[in-house]
Design a protein around this motif. Structure first.
Motif, PDB file in Angstrom:
ATOM      1  N   HIS A   1      -7.924  -0.045   2.501  1.00 25.30           N
ATOM      2  CA  HIS A   1      -6.760   0.028   3.437  1.00 25.30           C
ATOM      3  C   HIS A   1      -5.840  -1.522   3.349  1.00 25.30           C
ATOM      4  O   HIS A   1      -5.490  -2.035   4.486  1.00 25.30           O
ATOM      5  N   GLY A   2      -5.591  -1.866   2.206  1.00 31.57           N
ATOM      6  CA  GLY A   2      -4.894  -2.998   1.820  1.00 31.57           C
ATOM      7  C   GLY A   2      -3.685  -2.587   1.160  1.00 31.57           C
ATOM      8  O   GLY A   2      -3.161  -1.683   1.358  1.00 31.57           O
ATOM      9  N   LEU A   3      -2.944  -3.537   0.323  1.00 31.55           N
ATOM     10  CA  LEU A   3      -1.838  -3.328  -0.176  1.00 31.55           C
ATOM     11  C   LEU A   3      -1.750  -3.790  -1.845  1.00 31.55           C
ATOM     12  O   LEU A   3      -0.813  -3.880  -2.287  1.00 31.55           O
ATOM     13  N   GLY A   4      -3.122  -3.674  -2.181  1.00 32.68           N
ATOM     14  CA  GLY A   4      -3.145  -4.027  -3.720  1.00 32.68           C
ATOM     15  C   GLY A   4      -2.725  -2.810  -4.586  1.00 32.68           C
ATOM     16  O   GLY A   4      -3.124  -1.619  -4.317  1.00 32.68           O
ATOM     17  N   VAL A   5      -1.924  -3.202  -5.493  1.00 30.81           N
ATOM     18  CA  VAL A   5      -1.373  -2.259  -6.460  1.00 30.81           C
ATOM     19  C   VAL A   5      -1.950  -2.739  -8.002  1.00 30.81           C
ATOM     20  O   VAL A   5      -1.627  -3.823  -8.329  1.00 30.81           O
ATOM     21  N   THR A   6      -2.348  -1.648  -8.898  1.00 30.76           N
ATOM     22  CA  THR A   6      -3.000  -2.194 -10.089  1.00 30.76           C
ATOM     23  C   THR A   6      -2.644  -1.149 -11.200  1.00 30.76           C
ATOM     24  O   THR A   6      -2.849   0.027 -11.143  1.00 30.76           O
ATOM     25  N   GLU A   7      -2.309  -1.786 -12.265  1.00 28.66           N
ATOM     26  CA  GLU A   7      -1.868  -0.810 -13.359  1.00 28.66           C
ATOM     27  C   GLU A   7      -3.097  -0.649 -14.101  1.00 28.66           C
ATOM     28  O   GLU A   7      -4.084  -1.227 -14.367  1.00 28.66           O
ATOM     29  N   VAL A   8      -3.188   0.804 -14.371  1.00 24.28           N
ATOM     30  CA  VAL A   8      -4.351   1.109 -15.095  1.00 24.28           C
ATOM     31  C   VAL A   8      -4.141   1.181 -16.792  1.00 24.28           C
ATOM     32  O   VAL A   8      -3.333   1.581 -17.181  1.00 24.28           O
ATOM     33  N   THR A   9      -5.017   0.225 -17.234  1.00 31.08           N
ATOM     34  CA  THR A   9      -5.245   0.191 -18.498  1.00 31.08           C
ATOM     35  C   THR A   9      -6.159   0.845 -19.412  1.00 31.08           C
ATOM     36  O   THR A   9      -7.001   1.150 -18.514  1.00 31.08           O
ATOM     37  N   LYS A  10      -6.258   0.643 -20.743  1.00 32.92           N
ATOM     38  CA  LYS A  10      -7.291   1.295 -21.283  1.00 32.92           C
ATOM     39  C   LYS A  10      -8.828   0.703 -20.950  1.00 32.92           C
ATOM     40  O   LYS A  10      -9.951   1.600 -20.758  1.00 32.92           O
TER      41      LYS A  10
ATOM     42  N   ILE B   1     -11.732   0.088  -9.528  1.00 37.50           N
ATOM     43  CA  ILE B   1     -10.968  -0.873  -9.717  1.00 37.50           C
ATOM     44  C   ILE B   1     -10.755  -1.843  -8.434  1.00 37.50           C
ATOM     45  O   ILE B   1     -10.220  -1.249  -7.402  1.00 37.50           O
ATOM     46  N   PRO B   2     -11.137  -3.011  -8.363  1.00 36.16           N
ATOM     47  CA  PRO B   2     -11.290  -3.551  -6.923  1.00 36.16           C
ATOM     48  C   PRO B   2      -9.842  -3.866  -6.326  1.00 36.16           C
ATOM     49  O   PRO B   2      -8.873  -4.129  -7.024  1.00 36.16           O
ATOM     50  N   ASN B   3      -9.842  -3.684  -4.881  1.00 38.55           N
ATOM     51  CA  ASN B   3      -8.687  -4.218  -3.969  1.00 38.55           C
ATOM     52  C   ASN B   3      -7.301  -3.352  -4.724  1.00 38.55           C
ATOM     53  O   ASN B   3      -6.534  -3.923  -4.681  1.00 38.55           O
ATOM     54  N   SER B   4      -7.630  -1.961  -4.827  1.00 41.30           N
ATOM     55  CA  SER B   4      -6.528  -1.063  -5.253  1.00 41.30           C
ATOM     56  C   SER B   4      -6.440   0.081  -4.489  1.00 41.30           C
ATOM     57  O   SER B   4      -6.867   1.075  -4.757  1.00 41.30           O
ATOM     58  N   ASP B   5      -5.580  -0.383  -3.692  1.00 47.10           N
ATOM     59  CA  ASP B   5      -4.976   1.081  -2.741  1.00 47.10           C
ATOM     60  C   ASP B   5      -4.075   2.018  -3.473  1.00 47.10           C
ATOM     61  O   ASP B   5      -3.597   3.125  -2.888  1.00 47.10           O
ATOM     62  N   ALA B   6      -3.548   1.183  -4.340  1.00 52.16           N
ATOM     63  CA  ALA B   6      -2.656   2.049  -5.182  1.00 52.16           C
ATOM     64  C   ALA B   6      -2.683   1.681  -6.723  1.00 52.16           C
ATOM     65  O   ALA B   6      -2.928   0.679  -7.034  1.00 52.16           O
ATOM     66  N   ILE B   7      -2.895   2.908  -7.624  1.00 49.68           N
ATOM     67  CA  ILE B   7      -3.027   2.633  -9.030  1.00 49.68           C
ATOM     68  C   ILE B   7      -1.881   3.382  -9.884  1.00 49.68           C
ATOM     69  O   ILE B   7      -1.421   4.431  -9.378  1.00 49.68           O
TER      70      ILE B   7
ATOM     71  N   VAL C   1       2.772   7.642 -13.809  1.00 51.70           N
ATOM     72  CA  VAL C   1       2.585   8.202 -12.470  1.00 51.70           C
ATOM     73  C   VAL C   1       1.619   7.320 -11.745  1.00 51.70           C
ATOM     74  O   VAL C   1       1.094   6.384 -12.358  1.00 51.70           O
ATOM     75  N   ALA C   2       1.808   7.107 -10.542  1.00 48.08           N
ATOM     76  CA  ALA C   2       1.103   6.488  -9.467  1.00 48.08           C
ATOM     77  C   ALA C   2       0.328   7.218  -8.358  1.00 48.08           C
ATOM     78  O   ALA C   2       0.943   8.055  -7.936  1.00 48.08           O
ATOM     79  N   LEU C   3      -0.578   6.824  -7.735  1.00 47.80           N
ATOM     80  CA  LEU C   3      -1.090   7.308  -6.378  1.00 47.80           C
ATOM     81  C   LEU C   3      -1.411   6.048  -5.449  1.00 47.80           C
ATOM     82  O   LEU C   3      -1.766   5.096  -5.949  1.00 47.80           O
ATOM     83  N   ALA C   4      -0.724   6.374  -4.405  1.00 43.73           N
ATOM     84  CA  ALA C   4      -0.996   5.497  -3.213  1.00 43.73           C
ATOM     85  C   ALA C   4      -1.586   5.797  -2.036  1.00 43.73           C
ATOM     86  O   ALA C   4      -1.139   6.899  -1.577  1.00 43.73           O
ATOM     87  N   HIS C   5      -2.383   5.168  -1.445  1.00 41.08           N
ATOM     88  CA  HIS C   5      -3.270   5.241  -0.302  1.00 41.08           C
ATOM     89  C   HIS C   5      -2.505   4.830   0.755  1.00 41.08           C
ATOM     90  O   HIS C   5      -2.372   3.267   1.103  1.00 41.08           O
ATOM     91  N   ALA C   6      -1.864   5.690   1.983  1.00 38.50           N
ATOM     92  CA  ALA C   6      -1.304   5.009   2.841  1.00 38.50           C
ATOM     93  C   ALA C   6      -1.946   5.479   4.330  1.00 38.50           C
ATOM     94  O   ALA C   6      -1.510   6.523   4.814  1.00 38.50           O
ATOM     95  N   GLY C   7      -2.668   4.668   5.032  1.00 41.39           N
ATOM     96  CA  GLY C   7      -2.992   4.820   6.094  1.00 41.39           C
ATOM     97  C   GLY C   7      -2.098   3.948   6.892  1.00 41.39           C
ATOM     98  O   GLY C   7      -0.998   3.698   6.581  1.00 41.39           O
ATOM     99  N   TRP C   8      -2.329   3.867   8.335  1.00 43.84           N
ATOM    100  CA  TRP C   8      -1.095   3.148   8.994  1.00 43.84           C
ATOM    101  C   TRP C   8      -0.857   1.682   8.617  1.00 43.84           C
ATOM    102  O   TRP C   8       0.204   1.324   8.585  1.00 43.84           O
TER     103      TRP C   8
ATOM    104  N   THR D   1       1.198   1.966   5.271  1.00 44.28           N
ATOM    105  CA  THR D   1       2.440   2.582   5.648  1.00 44.28           C
ATOM    106  C   THR D   1       3.208   1.679   5.970  1.00 44.28           C
ATOM    107  O   THR D   1       4.316   1.469   5.528  1.00 44.28           O
ATOM    108  N   ILE D   2       2.842   0.791   7.238  1.00 44.64           N
ATOM    109  CA  ILE D   2       3.692  -0.303   7.891  1.00 44.64           C
ATOM    110  C   ILE D   2       3.818  -1.298   6.772  1.00 44.64           C
ATOM    111  O   ILE D   2       4.810  -2.135   7.032  1.00 44.64           O
ATOM    112  N   GLY D   3       2.741  -1.313   5.687  1.00 42.01           N
ATOM    113  CA  GLY D   3       3.103  -2.487   4.845  1.00 42.01           C
ATOM    114  C   GLY D   3       4.027  -2.107   3.622  1.00 42.01           C
ATOM    115  O   GLY D   3       3.914  -2.799   2.680  1.00 42.01           O
ATOM    116  N   HIS D   4       4.417  -0.910   3.673  1.00 39.81           N
ATOM    117  CA  HIS D   4       5.468  -0.380   2.634  1.00 39.81           C
ATOM    118  C   HIS D   4       4.712  -0.304   1.256  1.00 39.81           C
ATOM    119  O   HIS D   4       5.289  -0.560   0.092  1.00 39.81           O
ATOM    120  N   ILE D   5       3.448   0.236   1.225  1.00 39.16           N
ATOM    121  CA  ILE D   5       2.663   0.326  -0.043  1.00 39.16           C
ATOM    122  C   ILE D   5       3.399   1.083  -1.123  1.00 39.16           C
ATOM    123  O   ILE D   5       3.278   0.848  -2.332  1.00 39.16           O
TER     124      ILE D   5
END
Length: 290
Positions: A94-103, A117-123, A152-159, A162-166
């Motif tokens: 439930h954070g705002l971490g965004v991570t690129e998935v590499t090999k 992948i640690p601390n990654s609500d979006a990959i 392509v990306a997937l992002a997890h937006a709880g409230w 969402t309000i953190g504009h993930i």
């Protein structure tokens, strides 16, 4: 797979057409079918999990039997045409971490939540044949696709997300990594708690109103069954869609699922089930062109 339901030509639900996929189904966005992309959000039936996790639970962090979750993930992997060990997940906190998935990240979280992948609500990624997974049970699963760069990306937006504009943070990360531009982007906001189901405290409603002062009907008032007063409810998907529009994503490129996870028996719902439930998965795999 065959189509069994279509909602306003925007989303479609597919069910299995073979014995091993019997009763297994998922929702997908129609306008993403034109791209080299497999995607969707699973429904809760068609797996082997038991009790409150019945039956296609894909979450490894909800106290379900691990062997049952592995079997469910094996079935999803078979649909995706991969082995289960390449399923790739972020640790959703439930954070705002965004991570690129590499090999080096391929397969992280496939068999254990702690190995994700640690601390990654979006990959996000441009790697082909590498399925990304995102777990939800009321929060909004957001798929973002860059057609120009086949990313392509997937992002997890709880409230909080969402309000953190993930979603915007994810697009900005894709822009930095690949040069992603809004006019080439498509978005799918999958099954999640609906605007008439997400009841909140007045203080949180006020916070959302201040964040989107010009957005009408972001907060509406409803009386839930058995209640004596009207209470505020938030439209998370409406907030996210407005974020995407403000970033420049064309409205015709944005699909918002009408499925309310709290009222639809085919969905897991953390709120409806008082926290004792499984997780659906949003999945996305870029297809390697032949």
């Amino acid at each position: 797979m065959r189509s069994i339901l279509q909602n306003n030509n925007r989303t479609v639900v597919y069910e299995g057409a073979s014995d091993w996929l019997k009763s297994w189904s998922f929702e997908a966005a129609v306008n993403l079918s034109q791209f080299p992309l497999m995607h969707g959000v699973t429904r809760r039936f068609g797996g082997v999990s038991k009790g409150c996790f019945s039956s296609f639970n894909l979450g490894l962090h909800v106290e379900d039997e691990i062997e049952d979750v592995w079997e469910n993930r094996k079935r999803l992997a078979k649909h995706l045409g991969v082995t289960p060990d390449v399923l790739t997940c972020g640790q959703q906190v439930h954070g705002l971490g965004v991570t690129e998935v590499t090999k080096a990240d391929i397969g992280k979280g496939a068999f254990a939540f702690d190995a994700a992948i640690p601390n990654s609500d979006a990959i996000f990624t441009r790697l082909k044949e590498v399925p990304l997974l995102l777990m939800v049970a009321d929060c909004v699963p957001v798929l973002l696709y860059d057609a120009a760069h086949e990313a392509v990306a997937l992002a997890h937006a709880g409230w909080r997300g969402t309000i953190g504009h993930i979603s915007v943070l994810t697009l900005e990360a894709m822009h930095s990594a690949y040069g992603t531009e809004p006019e080439h982007c498509y978005a799918y906001l999958g099954p999640s708690i609906g605007p008439k189901s997400f009841e909140v405290e007045e203080s949180l409603a006020d916070t959302f109103c201040m964040a989107k002062a010009g957005l009408k009907r972001l907060v509406t008032y409803h009386r839930r069954p058995g209640a004596s007063v009207m209470t505020p409810h938030i439209d998370l998907k409406g907030f996210i869609a407005d974020d995407l529009l403000n970033w420049g994503v064309p409205s015709s490129h944005i699909t918002v699922s009408a499925t309310d996870s709290m009222t639809n028996a085919g969905c897991y719902s953390h709120r409806r089930d008082h926290g004792h439930t499984g997780r659906m998965a949003m999945f996305a795999k870029l297809i390697k062109r032949r």
